[in-house]
Write a protein that holds these residues in place. Structure first.
Motif, PDB file in Angstrom:
ATOM      1  N   TYR A   1     130.367  46.730 -19.082  1.00 51.47           N
ATOM      2  CA  TYR A   1     129.036  46.270 -19.483  1.00 51.47           C
ATOM      3  C   TYR A   1     128.408  47.235 -20.486  1.00 51.47           C
ATOM      4  CZ  TYR A   1     124.232  44.774 -19.496  1.00 51.47           C
ATOM      5  OH  TYR A   1     123.002  44.353 -19.920  1.00 51.47           O
ATOM      6  N   ALA A   2     128.505  48.541 -20.212  1.00 53.48           N
ATOM      7  CA  ALA A   2     127.897  49.535 -21.098  1.00 53.48           C
ATOM      8  C   ALA A   2     128.510  49.475 -22.496  1.00 53.48           C
ATOM      9  CB  ALA A   2     128.056  50.933 -20.511  1.00 53.48           C
ATOM     10  N   ALA A   3     129.819  49.264 -22.575  1.00 53.90           N
ATOM     11  CA  ALA A   3     130.476  49.165 -23.880  1.00 53.90           C
ATOM     12  C   ALA A   3     129.947  47.965 -24.657  1.00 53.90           C
ATOM     13  CB  ALA A   3     131.991  49.068 -23.701  1.00 53.90           C
ATOM     14  N   GLY A   4     129.736  46.859 -23.963  1.00 58.13           N
ATOM     15  CA  GLY A   4     129.197  45.672 -24.616  1.00 58.13           C
ATOM     16  C   GLY A   4     127.776  45.878 -25.108  1.00 58.13           C
ATOM     17  N   ARG A   5     126.969  46.537 -24.299  1.00 62.48           N
ATOM     18  CA  ARG A   5     125.569  46.780 -24.702  1.00 62.48           C
ATOM     19  C   ARG A   5     125.485  47.793 -25.848  1.00 62.48           C
ATOM     20  NH1 ARG A   5     121.726  43.712 -24.680  1.00 62.48           N
ATOM     21  NH2 ARG A   5     120.042  44.960 -23.777  1.00 62.48           N
ATOM     22  N   ALA A   6     126.375  48.791 -25.829  1.00 60.97           N
ATOM     23  CA  ALA A   6     126.392  49.756 -26.923  1.00 60.97           C
ATOM     24  C   ALA A   6     126.745  49.063 -28.236  1.00 60.97           C
ATOM     25  CB  ALA A   6     127.391  50.868 -26.623  1.00 60.97           C
TER      26      ALA A   6
ATOM     27  N   LEU B   1     118.586  55.236 -22.104  1.00 65.27           N
ATOM     28  CA  LEU B   1     119.083  55.792 -20.850  1.00 65.27           C
ATOM     29  C   LEU B   1     118.572  57.208 -20.644  1.00 65.27           C
ATOM     30  CD1 LEU B   1     120.874  55.733 -18.335  1.00 65.27           C
ATOM     31  CD2 LEU B   1     122.822  56.322 -19.800  1.00 65.27           C
ATOM     32  N   GLY B   2     118.590  58.021 -21.697  1.00 59.07           N
ATOM     33  CA  GLY B   2     118.140  59.403 -21.576  1.00 59.07           C
ATOM     34  C   GLY B   2     116.672  59.504 -21.190  1.00 59.07           C
TER      35      GLY B   2
ATOM     36  N   LEU C   1     123.476  46.861 -29.111  1.00 60.09           N
ATOM     37  CA  LEU C   1     122.256  47.600 -29.454  1.00 60.09           C
ATOM     38  C   LEU C   1     122.503  48.754 -30.411  1.00 60.09           C
ATOM     39  CD1 LEU C   1     120.688  47.925 -25.883  1.00 60.09           C
ATOM     40  CD2 LEU C   1     120.003  46.321 -27.676  1.00 60.09           C
ATOM     41  N   GLY C   2     123.744  49.244 -30.410  1.00 62.53           N
ATOM     42  CA  GLY C   2     124.054  50.500 -31.071  1.00 62.53           C
ATOM     43  C   GLY C   2     124.051  51.602 -30.034  1.00 62.53           C
ATOM     44  N   PRO C   3     125.068  52.473 -30.025  1.00 63.46           N
ATOM     45  CA  PRO C   3     125.137  53.514 -28.979  1.00 63.46           C
ATOM     46  C   PRO C   3     123.947  54.454 -28.984  1.00 63.46           C
ATOM     47  CG  PRO C   3     126.785  53.867 -30.716  1.00 63.46           C
ATOM     48  CD  PRO C   3     126.215  52.511 -30.936  1.00 63.46           C
TER      49      PRO C   3
END
Length: 356
Positions: free
Chosen positions: A291-296, A308-309, A299-301
């Protein structure tokens, strides 16, 4: 060098081994484990070790045993790797061992990837080691909270994002099982920050008072009340417990109001997991790295990591109200902590931080 080994077929069968470390290979670095957190999440790693490849990160010489991964801090004590200096401190995925070797690749100012052969094909999120000196999410005041919560908060943050930002329809209520678990608390925290969604807790009778005291949930119900559950508006179910009969109770109670059903983990790792027929929606397995890879990508990493930070920094300050870190060191303490965690004897208000 001491290694804590767990028999793959019996998580209560553990042994310590000691061996002198060999010569450091060209391009490798040796890390000394400073401290790590131990939570129910690590038991999930072990119980899903075969199916999800968690035993492959730190293989043992005897394949019937494994080294369960934990999250924590380590210091570089020897290095044949360019850009990885002796004395550098990192945060990442560790074995319960006094030290271990990595093969740093893609070394940058802020992190490196372990390129060891055994870790090829495994999710990059687990292979990344972050230098604390360059980590915007690192705060020396909250080291214990980082070890206990950072990977679990990331899961909770991504679930919140999936339900409230990237999915349709957006629920008005989110029902959360194993509501006292650290990942559930992270999710409930993220949902509460939004203000417009209710989080409803499902927990055991023994943990009900603790969960109520947190102020994160609009309502707290025990598991035996799940078949009479009611919810406001469109509802999502987020399952950390992994008990099919409970999932059936939730699905049948909510019926047409239930629009999403996510399976995250299995805190009830010894329970009967025989599938039960369910009305729609059918449960979806939520795997954070995918999921995180798809959102990155969407949205752009940089955007995703910034969000997240910011959320993580805010959460660390709140987390002190959710549990009290408890530090212990030595082989006996580590072994006792593992067995108590396997047997669910650790109260949710306690956070175990261990070391050698």
């Amino acid at each position: 060098m001491a290694d804590f080994l767990i028999r793959r077929a019996d998580l209560r069968d553990v042994v310590w081994t000691d061996a002198a470390p060999g010569a450091l290979a060209p391009g490798a670095a040796r890390l000394k484990v400073d401290a790590f957190a131990l939570t129910a999440n690590n038991v999930t790693y072990a119980s899903f070790g075969e199916a999800m490849g968690y035993w492959n990160f730190f293989p043992a010489a005897d394949a019937s045993f494994g080294r369960v991964p934990v999250w924590g801090f380590a210091t570089v004590t020897a290095s044949n790797a360019d850009g990885v200096a002796v004395g550098a401190r990192v945060y990442g995925y560790l074995p319960i061992s006094e030290s271990f070797d990595v093969v740093p690749q893609r070394v940058g100012a802020d992190s490196f990837i372990d390129g060891a052969a055994c870790r090829q094909g495994l999710a990059p999120i687990y292979n990344t080691y972050i230098f604390t000196a360059a980590d915007p999410g690192y705060d020396p005041r909250f080291e214990a909270e980082q070890m206990l919560f950072r990977p679990l908060f990331t899961t909770g943050f991504m679930i919140d994002d999936c339900l409230m930002e990237a999915g349709e329809p957006v629920p008005e209520t989110v029902v959360i099982s194993s509501a006292s678990s650290k990942t559930a608390l992270a999710l409930a925290h993220c949902l509460k920050q939004r203000g417009q969604v209710e989080a409803v807790a499902l927990t055991s009778p023994g943990n009900k008072a603790y969960v109520e005291s947190l102020g994160l949930y609009a309502r707290v119900c025990t598991y035996d009340e799940a078949d009479r559950l009611h919810a406001r508006g469109l509802t999502a179910y987020v399952d950390f417990l992994g008990r099919p009969t409970l999932t059936a109770d939730v699905h049948n109670a909510l019926r047409d109001r239930l629009v999403r059903s996510l399976v995250i983990g299995v805190t009830d790792w010894e329970g009967n997991r025989t599938p039960v027929a369910l009305p729609d929606p059918q449960p979806e397995f939520f795997f954070v790295p995918t999921y995180a890879a798809g959102r990155a990508k969407a949205l752009g990493p940089e955007v995703l990591n910034a969000r997240l930070g910011t959320a993580l920094s805010s959460f660390y300050k709140s987390a002190t109200a959710y549990l009290t870190p408890e530090r212990a060191s030595g082989k006996a303490a580590i072994e006792a902590a593992w067995l108590d965690t396997v047997d669910a004897k650790i109260a949710p208000s306690r956070g175990l931080v261990l070391g050698f």
